[in-house]
Design an enzyme around this catalytic site. Structure first.
Site, PDB file in Angstrom:
ATOM      1  N   THR A  19       1.097  -1.206  -0.008  1.00 33.60           N
ATOM      2  CA  THR A  19       0.150   0.223   0.027  1.00 33.60           C
ATOM      3  C   THR A  19       0.814   1.274   0.050  1.00 33.60           C
ATOM      4  OG1 THR A  19      -1.671  -1.094   1.229  1.00 33.60           O
ATOM      5  CG2 THR A  19      -1.853   1.259   1.223  1.00 33.60           C
ATOM      6  N   GLN A  31       0.167  -8.226  -6.824  1.00 37.88           N
ATOM      7  CA  GLN A  31      -0.418  -9.555  -7.051  1.00 37.88           C
ATOM      8  C   GLN A  31       0.632 -10.220  -7.889  1.00 37.88           C
ATOM      9  OE1 GLN A  31      -2.687 -11.472  -5.621  1.00 37.88           O
ATOM     10  NE2 GLN A  31      -3.440  -9.666  -4.150  1.00 37.88           N
ATOM     11  N   SER A  75       5.037  -6.300  -2.717  1.00 37.15           N
ATOM     12  CA  SER A  75       4.944  -6.421  -1.433  1.00 37.15           C
ATOM     13  C   SER A  75       5.211  -7.856  -0.884  1.00 37.15           C
ATOM     14  CB  SER A  75       3.228  -6.353  -1.130  1.00 37.15           C
ATOM     15  OG  SER A  75       3.005  -6.757   0.188  1.00 37.15           O
ATOM     16  N   HIS A  86       3.991  -9.896   1.717  1.00 38.98           N
ATOM     17  CA  HIS A  86       3.347 -11.032   2.015  1.00 38.98           C
ATOM     18  C   HIS A  86       2.522 -11.716   0.917  1.00 38.98           C
ATOM     19  CE1 HIS A  86      -0.661  -8.982   2.138  1.00 38.98           C
ATOM     20  NE2 HIS A  86       0.194  -8.037   1.882  1.00 38.98           N
ATOM     21  N   THR A 116      13.632   5.218   9.999  1.00 41.66           N
ATOM     22  CA  THR A 116      14.553   3.831  10.215  1.00 41.66           C
ATOM     23  C   THR A 116      13.961   2.728   9.446  1.00 41.66           C
ATOM     24  OG1 THR A 116      15.261   5.059  12.170  1.00 41.66           O
ATOM     25  CG2 THR A 116      15.839   2.681  11.949  1.00 41.66           C
ATOM     26  N   CYS A 151      -8.767  -7.168   2.501  1.00 40.19           N
ATOM     27  CA  CYS A 151      -8.717  -6.117   3.329  1.00 40.19           C
ATOM     28  C   CYS A 151      -9.843  -5.256   3.671  1.00 40.19           C
ATOM     29  CB  CYS A 151      -7.789  -4.879   2.775  1.00 40.19           C
ATOM     30  SG  CYS A 151      -7.896  -5.102   1.014  1.00 40.19           S
TER      31      CYS A 151
HETATM   32  C1  LIG Z   1      -3.162  -5.466  -6.095  1.00 50.72           C
HETATM   33  C2  LIG Z   1      -3.012  -5.087  -4.834  1.00 50.72           C
HETATM   34  N1  LIG Z   1      -2.265  -3.948  -4.626  1.00 50.72           N
HETATM   35  C3  LIG Z   1      -2.004  -3.369  -3.392  1.00 50.72           C
HETATM   36  C4  LIG Z   1      -1.991  -4.256  -2.165  1.00 50.72           C
HETATM   37  C5  LIG Z   1      -1.579  -3.751  -0.935  1.00 50.72           C
HETATM   38  O1  LIG Z   1      -0.451  -4.346  -0.391  1.00 50.72           O
HETATM   39  P1  LIG Z   1      -0.232  -4.440   1.167  1.00 50.72           P
HETATM   40  O2  LIG Z   1      -1.231  -5.286   1.818  1.00 50.72           O
HETATM   41  O3  LIG Z   1       1.096  -5.008   1.169  1.00 50.72           O
HETATM   42  O4  LIG Z   1      -0.133  -3.024   1.798  1.00 50.72           O
HETATM   43  C6  LIG Z   1      -2.720  -5.697  -2.395  1.00 50.72           C
HETATM   44  C7  LIG Z   1      -2.836  -6.375  -1.375  1.00 50.72           C
HETATM   45  O5  LIG Z   1      -3.836  -7.149  -1.104  1.00 50.72           O
HETATM   46  C8  LIG Z   1      -3.012  -6.018  -3.791  1.00 50.72           C
HETATM   47  O6  LIG Z   1      -3.806  -7.126  -4.010  1.00 50.72           O
END
Ligand SMILES: Cc1ncc(COP(=O)(O)O)c(C=O)c1O
Length: 354
Positions: free
Chosen positions: A51, A156, A176, A178, A214, A299
């Site tokens: 994000t 993704q 990202s 995770h 940091t 989310c």
């Molecule tokens: C296409 C997409 N963009 C952005 C994000 C946001 O990533 P993060 O969860 O690491 O903030 C996600 C997370 O689900 C995502 O699927």
């Protein structure tokens, strides 16, 4: 990450020995992340997740060079929300290309949407709810010809398909940890050398002045470690495709229909319409049986609202968005998981719809 907790506790900006040890771990992680993206470590800005990487890309570029942005109607809020902010507070008009039936815009549609005042194209590589792949290589060519920077939300994509930022020739790309087995709260924005970016996080001059604060060495080390295994994850995709198809065959037999159109899509997600049921009611019923699924983006699934992505894709059929389920598949998923999930679904769907 355990090793980094022991040896990477010091501030990597400190010049003493402990700081230098942290710095070495951080830079190794940055090199691993850059390696997975096909770029140079010095062009990678480490962030606290995907994000933040999208926010930095959108606002960091538009702040310095405001103007029209072309995007799609089905972006993740990590892109959609900063774009809406740019529209409200930077006066940047936003063109949102429609994605009817879930079909990504063609390169020619993007080309037609570019105007002389367009300063940014911001588009996802893979849709987070349906797994549909957008033709970012074609978009990159259109953007290059028009001289407009292309920001790609690859959150993704990393770990699911090969990425080579140099060959792709994008301006910036967000990812990202995770999404490929790393820790939540670690991400990165790769930025093409020479492209100016205004920092969003203001403070010390960390990350070459692009992201103050940091750095989180332990989380970045986790991201780097995940990136070392990116090729193995991608090599597992055909196996996961077989599992996903097995699941979709079973779902079809139960009367569910797919929300993604035919065409390129990743194996790790399947989104289906279960007519007559409310998505949340099904999520709750399946959870009681031990099956964890979602009815929208993870989310926002705490909100009892239909998925805005599915609403935008299937505007002529709003019931779809309220009655859909999203299944996720990963390296740990087995054939027997799929069969158990289908057994549970068969049981739950034989009850009166809720
Ligand atoms: C296409 C997409 N963009 C952005 C994000 C946001 O990533 P993060 O969860 O690491 O903030 C996600 C997370 O689900 C995502 O699927």
């Amino acid at each position: 990450m355990r090793d980094a907790e022991a040896h990477g506790w010091a501030n990597p900006s400190s010049v003493h020995r402990a700081g230098r040890e942290s710095r070495a771990l951080l830079e190794r992680a940055r090199a691993d992340i850059a390696g997975a993206l096909g770029g140079d470590a010095s062009d990678v800005v480490l962030t606290a997740g995907g994000t933040e990487a999208c926010n930095l890309g959108v606002l960091g570029l538009l702040q310095l060079n405001p103007g029209r942005v072309v995007t799609t109607a089905v972006e993740h809020p990590a892109m959609g929300a900063p774009l809406a902010l740019a529209e409200r507070s930077l006066g940047c008009p936003v063109t949102r290309l429609p994605v009817p039936g879930g079909r990504p815009p063609e390169a020619s549609e993007l080309r037609a949407a570019l105007t002389p005042d367009t300063r940014l194209v911001a588009i996802q590589w893979i849709n987070h709810e349906t797994g549909t792949c957008f033709p970012v290589g074609d978009y990159a060519r259109v953007c290059r010809d028009a001289g407009v920077p292309l920001l790609v939300d690859a959150n993704q994509a990393l770990g699911k398909l090969p990425i080579d930022v140099r060959a792709l020739d994008v301006a910036a790309l967000a990812c990202s940890a995770h999404k490929l087995g790393g820790p939540a709260g670690a991400g990165a924005l790769w930025v093409r050398r020479g492209l100016d970016l205004d920092p969003r996080m203001l403070g010390g001059g960390q990350e070459r002045g692009r992201r103050a604060g940091t750095p989180n060495v332990v989380a970045s080390v986790g991201f780097g470690a995940a990136c070392q295994h990116v090729a193995r994850r991608i090599a597992d995709m055909p196996r996961i495709t077989t599992l996903r198809d097995r699941m979709e065959d079973g779902l079809r037999a139960l009367g569910a229909t797919r929300n993604a159109p035919d065409g390129p899509r990743v194996a790790t997600v399947s989104n289906v319409y279960v007519s007559g049921w409310r998505g949340e009611a099904l999520v709750a019923a399946l959870d009681l049986e031990g099956l964890c699924v979602s009815s929208g983006a993870a989310c926002s699934s705490g909100l009892a609202e239909p998925s805005p992505v599915l609403l935008a894709m299937h505007a002529d059929e709003p019931a779809r968005a309220a009655s859909s389920l999203r299944f996720s598949f990963g390296p740990e998923t087995t054939e027997s998981d799929v069969d158990s999930a289908l057994t549970i679904l068969r049981r739950v769907l034989s009850r009166p719809a809720a």
